[in-house]
Design a protein around this motif. Structure first.
Motif: not given
Length: 402
Positions: A206, A210-211, A214
């Motif tokens: 991740v 991407q963290d 969302q």
């Protein structure tokens, strides 16, 4: 992640109050007449204005009862001479028309009468070489004055034989000899060490993007359905105003002015043979072969020797330099003074430039005689003398224009 921005969090909504609308009153004109008097009309006092008198004096015309003399200076000073007209020397030629056709002669036939050609006698000497009986004398001044001198043998300098040196070659240069370097420590490098950065921790798949970001739930866009086309009931009327109002007339077709061609058609085959094809028939031509000339001198077959004709036939001779009879370039100085007298300076006699007596209003040495009808004054010389410097004598009477 919450979808609240800084603008949404800080913004405070306010109650919007509608602006009161002012009803415009209806215009009602005032009764009575408008006073059009201004401050300028009240304060301004009218004055009577008199016409301005001109300061410029009136133009006075000076008229005289006498007659104006219109003779110009040029016409008064330069009066015409009585010139008699010369009679023409042209021969009168009366034209007589010819009796025969093309009977007139041309100017060339009238002026150039044919004559018999008489060749002139040539006085040019004949171009024939005269042979002399006297034997040829080949004696020249060079042969009589030239004295042959014996040349001394030329000094030949012997060529020195090259002898190599026994000493070994010393390749030590001045730079190597004088600059041997100074003892010292080597400079340390400031470059960091190339240390490999590594970790044994397992990589988490991740990423930061991407963290923090969302995926959002996106609703499906509503598709607008098109209405189905329903044709109108009944039949369409295609009749236009021009189609209904147009009256058709019966017109006969135009008769062509071009005459009808009465061509005769035959079924016989066309003869394409012409007079040119029958008389000038094609010749059978073939390409001519290239004419190569045979070589008269055969090519050499043996080995080439580096011996030319000049080297084989040349005979060296001793050069005898000729004696120079040219005088030495020595400047001889003369102590006598330079004689700058020339024939022009010795024989030249200055002469006085005389002025024409007609340039004077009253020439000196002349007496007034009379004036003719054209205004030319004539003067007579008191003591006629002949000028020694001029060949033409001085005239007895001189005419001067007044």
């Amino acid at each position: 992640m919450e979808g609240i921005t800084t603008f949404k969090s800080d913004y405070l909504p306010y109650d919007i109050v509608k602006r009161p609308f002012r009803i415009q009153e209806e215009h009602k004109p005032k009764t009575g007449e408008i006073e059009l008097g201004t401050t300028y009309q009240k304060d301004y006092n009218a004055h009577k204005i008199q016409p301005v008198t001109l300061v410029r004096p009136l133009e006075r015309k000076h008229t005289t009862g006498g007659k104006l003399d219109t003779i110009p200076t040029y016409q008064d000073d330069y009066r015409s001479w009585e010139v008699q007209r010369r009679e023409t020397s042209k021969v009168e030629h009366m034209y007589h028309p010819p009796t025969a056709k093309f009977g007139n002669t041309t100017t060339f036939q009238d002026d150039f009468v044919p004559r018999e050609l008489n060749p002139r006698q040539s006085f040019k000497p004949p171009c024939v070489a005269k042979l002399s009986d006297v034997p040829f004398d080949g004696t020249t001044s060079h042969r009589t004055s030239y004295i042959a001198h014996q040349l001394e043998p030329k000094f030949l300098r012997s060529k020195e034989e090259y002898k190599p040196s026994n000493q070994p070659f010393e390749d030590l240069t001045t730079h190597r000899n004088d600059f041997k370097g100074l003892p010292g420590q080597l400079a340390k490098s400031c470059k960091p060490e190339n240390a490999k950065v590594g970790s044994n921790v397992h990589f988490n798949g991740v990423t930061e993007f991407q963290d923090r970001f969302q995926p959002w739930l996106v609703s499906v866009r509503e598709v607008r359905k098109t209405k189905e086309y329903v044709p109108p009931p009944g039949n369409m009327d295609f009749n236009s105003t021009s189609h209904l109002d147009y009256v058709k007339h019966e017109i006969s077709p135009a008769v062509p002015i071009r005459p009808v061609s009465n061509g005769r058609r035959t079924n016989a085959p066309f003869q394409g043979t012409t007079t040119t094809k029958e008389d000038f028939k094609s010749w059978g031509s073939c390409r001519q072969e290239i004419i190569k000339k045979q070589q008269e001198i055969p090519k050499p077959t043996g080995k080439f020797y580096d011996l030319t004709t000049f080297r084989s036939h040349y005979i060296p001779h001793q050069i005898i330099p000729a004696q120079s009879f040219k005088p030495a370039r020595a400047i001889v100085l003369n102590s006598a003074p330079f004689q700058s007298e020339t024939m022009y300076r010795i024989e030249y006699t200055p002469k006085k430039q005389e002025i024409c007596p007609a340039n004077y209003p009253s020439p000196p040495g002349y007496v007034y005689v009379n004036t003719d009808s054209h205004g030319h004054k004539f003067f007579r010389q008191l003591t006629p003398e002949f000028s020694e410097s001029n060949i033409n004598p001085i005239p007895k009477e001189v005419a001067v224009v007044s």
